[in-house]
Structures are given as structure tokens and as C-alpha cells.
Design an enzyme around this catalytic site. Structure first.
Site, PDB file in Angstrom:
ATOM      1  N   GLY A   1      25.744-128.203  27.749  1.00 18.84           N
ATOM      2  CA  GLY A   1      25.849-127.105  26.802  1.00 18.84           C
ATOM      3  C   GLY A   1      24.851-127.200  25.662  1.00 18.84           C
TER       4      GLY A   1
ATOM      5  N   ASP B   1      32.423-121.526  28.361  1.00 18.87           N
ATOM      6  CA  ASP B   1      32.764-120.508  27.358  1.00 18.87           C
ATOM      7  C   ASP B   1      31.751-119.375  27.290  1.00 18.87           C
ATOM      8  OD1 ASP B   1      34.864-122.147  26.721  1.00 18.87           O
ATOM      9  OD2 ASP B   1      34.063-122.813  24.802  1.00 18.87           O
TER      10      ASP B   1
ATOM     11  N   ARG C   1      38.822-125.588  34.749  1.00 16.70           N
ATOM     12  CA  ARG C   1      37.603-126.404  34.630  1.00 16.70           C
ATOM     13  C   ARG C   1      37.313-127.201  35.892  1.00 16.70           C
ATOM     14  NH1 ARG C   1      36.705-129.845  29.476  1.00 16.70           N
ATOM     15  NH2 ARG C   1      37.424-131.416  30.943  1.00 16.70           N
TER      16      ARG C   1
END
Length: 491
Positions: A189, A220, A379
Site C-alpha cells: 500500500g 480499501d 481479506r
């Protein structure tokens, strides 16, 4: 030779307000590098493809909605194979590392990186770094071949293991140098991409022929510039199961309420898209849209009205929503995880208990509330078909760029086209739901929930939005403003 000064953004300006935010290249600090014919031109799989090699001037615009007199604006270099490459197959020693939290599609990206290196470019030395960034200096490695990664895309998680933190730039680059690694593929990320940018700068400072490539990973969907991150479609799809279960539970009893907590630390994209896809949700709460509990127009008021009208309701809440309300009632500790993310209070449990307490106190309705938190189930699953295709394109584009000598970039999709995006654009901010945008308006019309915003809040939100480029601005003025802004954000 390398340089002790951090690299500056590479900007190419053209006519009519054209600005290319280019990515670094090995030849920027290592002049006179030899080049080689791309082996793909002799690959039978690509012999039938017309214009398979990307033209040197191909670029993709950041904005595609323009007016007739709008300047051309910012562009990114188009991804894909080049006619000349800067690595020979026998010379390449590649490394792949996964960092941060789990996300559907990690194993697909790993598999496609390995297979692309092997089958497209004939690279035989591919190393998997075990356990995230700290695996570089903990000497944990796995030799990766097409054979031992063949079925990993059918599994969730990452076969390389992952961790948060552990980024010590000097130690990581020492390990890269000691092992003779010259291509590094970093999957993670925004925090991981910041780490990748630091690795690139250190590699450049030392004058090493090492391509550092990022592949953006965030369930996200909070990484800017790119259309979406891999795993997002899978997460939205899997969230439907939890929402459906909450709907069944709520509809099976009188005054039933189903509460579902979904991922979304700072950005509510999963909650928003899952709500729009479901059509069974009566209220969606996200970090970007503040809400209040008590009084007319508050959440309790809306719950009571919905229960009286429909007899049941479903609430979807993102994990980062309502944190200011939670902090007021719980002594909040400003702790962070090893990636620097703020540790959040469990808003799902908190709001469920508060709803129960409110209606028990009011004694107006006897409610039955069921709370579902599918976070770790979502996840841990393998990616769906759509994300598998996306992961394949990301990985192949990353390999093409590294072989062509590009470095210090993230491979990403912009308006449906694969591009190479400089690290500073990926790490400069987070992507958020804009609650004055049409997509949020579509959600409000779907759920019929109140916006929880007064006119003052809407005005403040609009002030925070990026202004639309002024078509009356001269090309020179626009380019100057863009360049100044880019330098300011990158430094």
C-alpha cells in the site's frame, strides 16, 4: 555514478498545456548503458500482434473529462514492452516482496511476475523475499519458478508471507547489493510505496543498476491516481455475503437490525460499493461522511423511522467511520501499528451496543440486533476472475517497465490503460470518497438515508475539493502552476 541529492520529478511539457509526469530511468544516472533487442519480437505468442511495442511518445491523460477549450493537462507514460531493453535474461536477478495486510490477488501478482519474467524474457533467477521488508536483511528467501507458483493464485494470502514495518533502507539496499539483485518488485500500500521510493533513492545514490518497481496493493482502494486497486472487486463481491446474511437475520424477526462492519480505515469505498451492489442496505456510514446519533435527523431517529416503516433494517459501517464519536465515549489512545496506521476503536461493536442501549432506554421499540464482522474472511480469500485479470496486467506491465530500464515507479491502471506512475504521485495523499460527488448521491438515493450534513458542512466539503481546471487559463500559466505544484508535493 550516483548522486547524494534526491531525484527531482521528471517533467516534459508540450503544446496546449501538455505535461508528462515521467518516471525515472536507469540511464538518468548511469549513462551509456548498453541496450538489447527485446526477446519478445521473436516470441511466437506475440508474432501476430500488430504494433506490440509501445511507442516512445505514448502517454495516458490523468483527466479525461474536458471542455472544448481545456488544456491537455497531466499525462503518465503508457506501460508496455519497448523495442529495446536494458537487461539481458542471464543478467537479471529479480526479487519479489509483499508487505502490509493481506488482500485478495497477492498470489496472482506473484505468479504473474514470475511467469512473465520466465516466459517473456527468459529470466531464470527470481527470488521471493519472505516476511515483508525485514526479510531482506533477515536473509529469508524462496526461489520462485513457474512450476512452484503454478497454482498459488487459487489460494488466499501470500506464499511469501508479509509483515508491517521493518523498513530500514540502508539494510535493505545492502542486502540487494550483496545478493546481486537488480530488479525489485514491491507489492504493498501507500506506506510500502513510500518505502519503495526510499529504496529507489538509495539505489540511485549508490549508482546501482537496480530497477525498483511498485505494485499498488490496498483492499480499501485508497491509493490515488489509479482507477482501483487489485482485490477491491473481490472484497465488494465477498461483502455481499455478509450483507445478505445480515438482511436475512434482520428480516426474520420483528424490529430486526443487521449491522455489518467492512474495511475502510480512512476511505469508505468498499462500504459504498457494497451498499450500491446489494440494494438491501438502509444506511451506509463511512469515514468521509460525519454522522450524529441523537436528535432530529440523527442516526437513532432514522433507525426508528425505518423500523416503523419496514420492520427491519441493515446498516453497513466502514471501520474508520464515526471514530470521533467513539473517542468521545472511550478513552482513545493514539497508538499506531508498525506501518504507522492509527489503531482504531472497533466502531462496529461500539455502535451496535449504543443502538441497543438507546432503544432499551427509550422503551419505544424492542429491537433485535445482529452484528457481523467479515473483515478477515474477506481479506483471506483468493481473488475473483476480474481481479485475476487485473493482477495479470499489473504484473506484466511492471516487468515490461523494469526490463526497459524504467525505475522508481508504480504500475497502475488510469482510465482503463496501464501506466507507469512516479512514486511521489502515489504517496502524496490518500484517495477518499467525495461526499459531494455523484456516486455518493447515488448511494443516498438508493438507501434513502439522511446525508447527516447541514448546508455549512456541504460548503466546507466543496471547498476541500480539487478545482476544475480553468479553460481560460493560458497554457504557459497552467504548465507553470502544475510544475510548481508537482515540485512542492514531491519534495
Amino acid at each position: 555514478m550516483g548522486s547524494n541529492v534526491d531525484s527531482k520529478p521528471k517533467l516534459v511539457s508540450g503544446t496546449a498545456g501538455y505535461v508528462l509526469q515521467d518516471v525515472p530511468h536507469l540511464s538518468d544516472y548511469l549513462p551509456n548503458l548498453p541496450t538489447y533487442t527485446n526477446p519478445l519480437q521473436d516470441n511466437p505468442a506475440y508474432s501476430v500482434v500488430k504494433q506490440y511495442f509501445v511507442h516512445v511518445d505514448d502517454s495516458v491523460p490523468e483527466r479525461i473529462t474536458v471542455n472544448s477549450d481545456s488544456p491537455r493537462g497531466i499525462h503518465f507514460r503508457r506501460a508496455g514492452p519497448r523495442q529495446r531493453v536494458y537487461f539481458e535474461a542471464d543478467e537479471v536477478h529479480a526479487a519479489i516482496v509483499t508487505c502490509g495486510g493481506l488482500c485478495p490477488g497477492l498470489n496472482t501478482v506473484i505468479r504473474e511476475l514470475v511467469c512473465s519474467l520466465y516466459h517473456m524474457y527468459g529470466v531464470k533467477k527470481v527470488l521471493g523475499i519472505n516476511g515483508g521488508y525485514k526479510g531482506f536483511y533477515a536473509r529469508n528467501t524462496i526461489n520462485l519458478t513457474p512450476k512452484n507458483v503454478n497454482d498459488i493464485h487459487k489460494r488466499g494470502g501470500t506464499v511469501l508471507g508479509t509483515s508491517r514495518g521493518g523498513h530500514v533502507t540502508s539494510k535493505i539496499v545492502d542486502s540487494i547489493q550483496d545478493r546481486g539483485i537488480n530488479q525489485v518488485y514491491i507489492i504493498g500500500g501507500d506506506g510500502t510505496q513510500r518505502g519503495a521510493s526510499a529504496i529507489f533513492e538509495e539505489v540511485r545514490r549508490r549508482g546501482l543498476k537496480v530497477a525498483v518497481v511498485g505494485i499498488p496493493k490496498t483492499i480499501d482502494n485508497d491509493i490515488p491516481v489509479i482507477d482501483k486497486s487489485f482485490g477491491f472487486d473481490t472484497a465488494v463481491e465477498e461483502a455481499q455475503r455478509a450483507i445478505n446474511a445480515a438482511h436475512v437475520e434482520a428480516g426474520s424477526v420483528e424490529n430486526g437490525i443487521g449491522v455489518v462492519k467492512l474495511m475502510g480505515r480512512y476511505s469508505g469505498f468498499i462500504a459504498m460499493y457494497a451498499t450500491l451492489a446489494s440494494r438491501d442496505v438502509d444506511c451506509c456510514l463511512i469515514p468521509e461522511s460525519p454522522f450524529y446519533l441523537e436528535g432530529p435527523g440523527g442516526l437513532y431517529d432514522y433507525i426508528e423511522k425505518t423500523l416503523k416503516e419496514n420492520g427491519h433494517m441493515v446498516i453497513v459501517i466502514a471501520e474508520g467511520a464515526g471514530q470521533e464519536l467513539v473517542s468521545q465515549s472511550i478513552q482513545s489512545m493514539n497508538k499506531q501499528d508498525e506501518s504507522g496506521n492509527k489503531l482504531l476503536q472497533d466502531v462496529g461493536l461500539w455502535i451496535s451496543q449504543n443502538i441497543k442501549d438507546h432503544f432499551a432506554k427509550q422503551k419505544t421499540l424492542a429491537i433485535t440486533l445482529k452484528y457481523i464482522d467479515p473483515t478477515y474472511m474477506i481479506r483471506a480469500i483468493p481473488s475473483n476472475a476480474s481481479d485475476n485479470v487485473y493482477c495479470t496486467l499489473l504484473a506484466q506491465s511492471a516487468v515490461h517497465g523494469a526490463m526497459a530500464g524504467y525505475t522508481g515507479y508504480t504500475s497502475g491502471l488510469v482510465h482503463g490503460r496501464q501506466t507507469y506512475i512516479p512514486f511521489y504521485r502515489i504517496t502524496e495523499r490518500q484517495n477518499h470518497v467525495v461526499i459531494t460527488d455523484r456516486m455518493w448521491a447515488r448511494l443516498l438515493s438508493s438507501t434513502n438515508q439522511p446525508s447527516f450534513l447541514g448546508s455549512k458542512s456541504v460548503d466546507e466539503e466543496k471547498k476541500g475539493e480539487e478545482p476544475i481546471l480553468d479553460g481560460n487559463c493560458s497554457d504557459e500559466t497552467l504548465v507553470t502552476k502544475q510544475i510548481n505544484s508537482i515540485y512542492h508535493n514531491a519534495l
